[in-house]
Design a protein around this motif. Structure first.
Motif, PDB file in Angstrom:
ATOM      1  N   ALA A   1       6.737   3.364   4.144  1.00 57.28           N
ATOM      2  CA  ALA A   1       7.035   4.527   4.884  1.00 57.28           C
ATOM      3  C   ALA A   1       6.652   6.000   4.011  1.00 57.28           C
ATOM      4  O   ALA A   1       6.745   5.898   2.658  1.00 57.28           O
ATOM      5  CB  ALA A   1       8.591   4.646   5.216  1.00 57.28           C
ATOM      6  N   PRO A   2       6.349   6.974   4.760  1.00 56.45           N
ATOM      7  CA  PRO A   2       6.284   8.229   4.134  1.00 56.45           C
ATOM      8  C   PRO A   2       7.217   8.844   3.535  1.00 56.45           C
ATOM      9  O   PRO A   2       8.665   8.477   4.057  1.00 56.45           O
ATOM     10  CB  PRO A   2       5.803   9.277   5.376  1.00 56.45           C
ATOM     11  N   PRO A   3       7.319   9.472   2.214  1.00 55.13           N
ATOM     12  CA  PRO A   3       8.353  10.157   1.765  1.00 55.13           C
ATOM     13  C   PRO A   3       9.197  10.912   2.749  1.00 55.13           C
ATOM     14  O   PRO A   3       8.823  11.525   3.744  1.00 55.13           O
ATOM     15  CB  PRO A   3       8.072  10.665   0.536  1.00 55.13           C
ATOM     16  N   PRO A   4      10.610  10.945   2.403  1.00 60.90           N
ATOM     17  CA  PRO A   4      11.332  12.074   3.481  1.00 60.90           C
ATOM     18  C   PRO A   4      10.593  13.305   3.593  1.00 60.90           C
ATOM     19  O   PRO A   4      10.190  13.951   2.517  1.00 60.90           O
ATOM     20  CB  PRO A   4      12.814  12.133   2.742  1.00 60.90           C
TER      21      PRO A   4
ATOM     22  N   VAL B   1       0.929  -1.210   0.013  1.00 56.70           N
ATOM     23  CA  VAL B   1      -0.154   0.307  -0.066  1.00 56.70           C
ATOM     24  C   VAL B   1       0.891   1.253   0.098  1.00 56.70           C
ATOM     25  O   VAL B   1       1.772   1.341   0.973  1.00 56.70           O
ATOM     26  CB  VAL B   1      -0.939   0.079   1.206  1.00 56.70           C
ATOM     27  N   PRO B   2       0.656   2.026  -1.059  1.00 55.80           N
ATOM     28  CA  PRO B   2       1.642   3.167  -1.044  1.00 55.80           C
ATOM     29  C   PRO B   2       1.205   4.427   0.078  1.00 55.80           C
ATOM     30  O   PRO B   2       0.036   4.305   0.421  1.00 55.80           O
ATOM     31  CB  PRO B   2       1.404   4.039  -2.522  1.00 55.80           C
ATOM     32  N   ASN B   3       2.188   4.851   0.478  1.00 54.72           N
ATOM     33  CA  ASN B   3       1.978   6.135   1.391  1.00 54.72           C
ATOM     34  C   ASN B   3       0.701   7.230   0.700  1.00 54.72           C
ATOM     35  O   ASN B   3       1.326   7.696  -0.294  1.00 54.72           O
ATOM     36  CB  ASN B   3       3.109   6.741   2.187  1.00 54.72           C
TER      37      ASN B   3
ATOM     38  N   LEU C   1       4.137  17.862   7.556  1.00 57.27           N
ATOM     39  CA  LEU C   1       3.797  18.196   6.112  1.00 57.27           C
ATOM     40  C   LEU C   1       2.981  16.644   5.845  1.00 57.27           C
ATOM     41  O   LEU C   1       3.663  15.599   6.251  1.00 57.27           O
ATOM     42  CB  LEU C   1       4.903  18.202   5.167  1.00 57.27           C
ATOM     43  N   ARG C   2       1.951  16.940   4.882  1.00 51.56           N
ATOM     44  CA  ARG C   2       1.290  15.706   4.653  1.00 51.56           C
ATOM     45  C   ARG C   2       1.078  15.734   3.156  1.00 51.56           C
ATOM     46  O   ARG C   2       0.831  16.958   2.529  1.00 51.56           O
ATOM     47  CB  ARG C   2      -0.246  15.680   5.208  1.00 51.56           C
ATOM     48  N   LEU C   3       1.402  14.672   2.506  1.00 52.64           N
ATOM     49  CA  LEU C   3       1.175  14.374   1.056  1.00 52.64           C
ATOM     50  C   LEU C   3      -0.302  13.957   0.737  1.00 52.64           C
ATOM     51  O   LEU C   3      -0.611  13.019   1.114  1.00 52.64           O
ATOM     52  CB  LEU C   3       2.286  13.346   0.607  1.00 52.64           C
ATOM     53  N   GLN C   4      -1.015  14.659   0.041  1.00 56.63           N
ATOM     54  CA  GLN C   4      -2.404  14.598  -0.066  1.00 56.63           C
ATOM     55  C   GLN C   4      -2.517  13.741  -1.554  1.00 56.63           C
ATOM     56  O   GLN C   4      -1.599  13.819  -2.204  1.00 56.63           O
ATOM     57  CB  GLN C   4      -3.021  15.958  -0.225  1.00 56.63           C
ATOM     58  N   PRO C   5      -3.619  12.918  -1.592  1.00 54.28           N
ATOM     59  CA  PRO C   5      -3.914  12.213  -2.928  1.00 54.28           C
ATOM     60  C   PRO C   5      -3.858  13.082  -4.136  1.00 54.28           C
ATOM     61  O   PRO C   5      -4.260  14.420  -4.157  1.00 54.28           O
ATOM     62  CB  PRO C   5      -4.870  11.400  -2.752  1.00 54.28           C
TER      63      PRO C   5
ATOM     64  N   GLU D   1      13.105  20.714  -1.571  1.00 57.18           N
ATOM     65  CA  GLU D   1      13.137  19.421  -2.183  1.00 57.18           C
ATOM     66  C   GLU D   1      11.879  18.902  -2.403  1.00 57.18           C
ATOM     67  O   GLU D   1      11.878  17.963  -3.101  1.00 57.18           O
ATOM     68  CB  GLU D   1      13.899  18.433  -1.213  1.00 57.18           C
ATOM     69  N   LEU D   2      10.824  19.367  -2.243  1.00 55.35           N
ATOM     70  CA  LEU D   2       9.291  18.889  -2.423  1.00 55.35           C
ATOM     71  C   LEU D   2       8.835  19.570  -3.559  1.00 55.35           C
ATOM     72  O   LEU D   2       7.725  19.523  -3.542  1.00 55.35           O
ATOM     73  CB  LEU D   2       8.522  18.913  -1.041  1.00 55.35           C
TER      74      LEU D   2
END
Length: 373
Positions: free
Chosen positions: A172-175, A49-51, A369-373, A253-254
């Motif tokens: 795991a969540p991306p750095p 399952v991808p983060n 920071l949260r990575l949203q879909p 970097e993001l």
């Protein structure tokens, strides 16, 4: 055969037109069916399952046709995912198609009626989707699906029940995601004295100190907390109204995720003060401010409000209790720096001389920071 097995056997026999139990011929299959009327399996048996994403598997349930029949009709299946609630927050599982209904015990109800090559075996196929919210801690997990045959009556045992297990590997969540990016978030180390920073690092700002418990106020966590002292960085009172601390965070970097509008910054901080008197200031503020370009331009652009975006939250404190301010900001494309700001505000009396803040504190600041879909 126990009396209960005999009772079920007779019911099954009546439904199938049988005359007895345990004697021979077709009846010899009755007792084995009592322990294997349904079977459930996941295909595949493990998924990654991808983060911030989802993965799917199929739950296949095979049912003995006669085992679901009664003189009163065909029994339904009751299905529950993660029955023991082992999945952590942020990980969810759903089924498709939707159930015919959800009963008072939280079980999804389904009919097991689809044909198979064996006319005595029916099946139910469910698509199961597992999602992991952005920032969910990675690691191995297991999703269980509990399936049972609807009991003949309320309070009666089911004719059969089974479990199927789907192994999950949550990435795991991306750095940079899902962790507190602030340095010195609990104010366990001294803070700097100065103006808006031009580099990532510790807090800096107006006159403040890191103190242990004092004046009846204990740190929210750890041995120390931040105490706001004055509205300038000289230590003396001024006509200004806020005592501020800033911290700068590099998010360059993001860039790709930010350009896609997928990055949300969640900020929080806790505030407290002495009860004081009717002239004791009560307000504290938290702000998250997005800038593009080089960090060297941040102070001037802050002073002229030339930022890309800003979100703020205020809390009016009651005194002698920790209260939290929270805010969120979806980072606009081009964001390279985030400025987090906490401050105490003279909302009751703007002291131009003497002590400006009699006992005003902050603790446990965060920026996640949260990575949203």
């Amino acid at each position: 055969m126990t009396p209960h097995q005999l009772c079920i056997c007779l019911l099954l026999g009546a439904a199938a037109g049988l005359t007895g139990c345990g004697g021979g011929g077709r009846n010899e299959g009755i007792v084995p069916l009592l322990v294997a009327l349904i079977r459930a399996d996941f295909t595949p048996r493990s998924v990654s399952v991808p983060n911030g994403g989802a993965a799917s598997a199929q739950l296949s349930i095979r049912c003995d046709r006669d085992g679901l029949r009664t003189p009163f009709g065909t029994l339904e299946l009751r299905v529950k995912l993660d029955p023991d609630q082992h999945l952590p927050a942020g990980v969810q599982a759903t089924t498709s198609p939707a159930p015919t209904r959800v009963d008072s015990d939280g079980f999804m109800r389904y009919d097991c009626t689809a044909d198979t090559p064996d006319p005595l075996v029916k099946q139910l196929m469910l698509d199961v989707t597992v999602t992991a919210a952005a920032g969910t801690p990675g690691g191995p997990l297991a999703l269980q699906a509990y399936v049972e045959i609807e009991p003949l009556a309320v309070g009666e045992p089911s004719r059969d029940a089974t479990l199927a297990t789907l192994d999950l590997g949550v990435a795991a969540p991306p750095p940079g995601y899902g962790v507190n990016l602030l340095a010195n978030p609990a104010f366990s180390e001294a803070v700097g004295n100065g103006t808006v920073p031009t580099a990532a690092g510790n807090w800096t700002g107006d006159s403040a100190s890191v103190v242990p418990a004092e004046q009846g106020i204990s740190p929210r966590s750890g041995p120390t907390m931040l105490r706001f002292l004055s509205t300038g960085n000289t230590g003396a009172a001024s006509a200004l109204q806020s005592s501020q601390q800033w911290q700068l965070i590099d998010v360059s970097e993001l860039a790709a995720d930010i350009a896609a509008g997928r990055v949300r910054a969640d900020a929080g901080a806790w505030f407290n003060r002495v009860p004081g008197t009717e002239t004791t200031d009560r307000r504290f503020d938290l702000r998250v401010i997005a800038f593009d370009g080089d960090a060297s331009t941040v102070p001037a652009r802050y002073g002229s409000s030339a930022w890309l975006a800003i979100q703020a939250a205020s809390v009016t404190t009651a005194g002698n209790q920790w209260q939290e301010a929270q805010t969120s900001l979806v980072l606009p494309p081009g964001t390279t720096w985030l400025l987090v700001e906490v401050y105490a505000f003279e909302d009751v009396l703007n002291d131009a001389t003497g002590a400006e803040f009699s006992g005003h504190y902050a603790d446990d600041a965060s920026l996640v920071l949260r990575l949203q879909p």
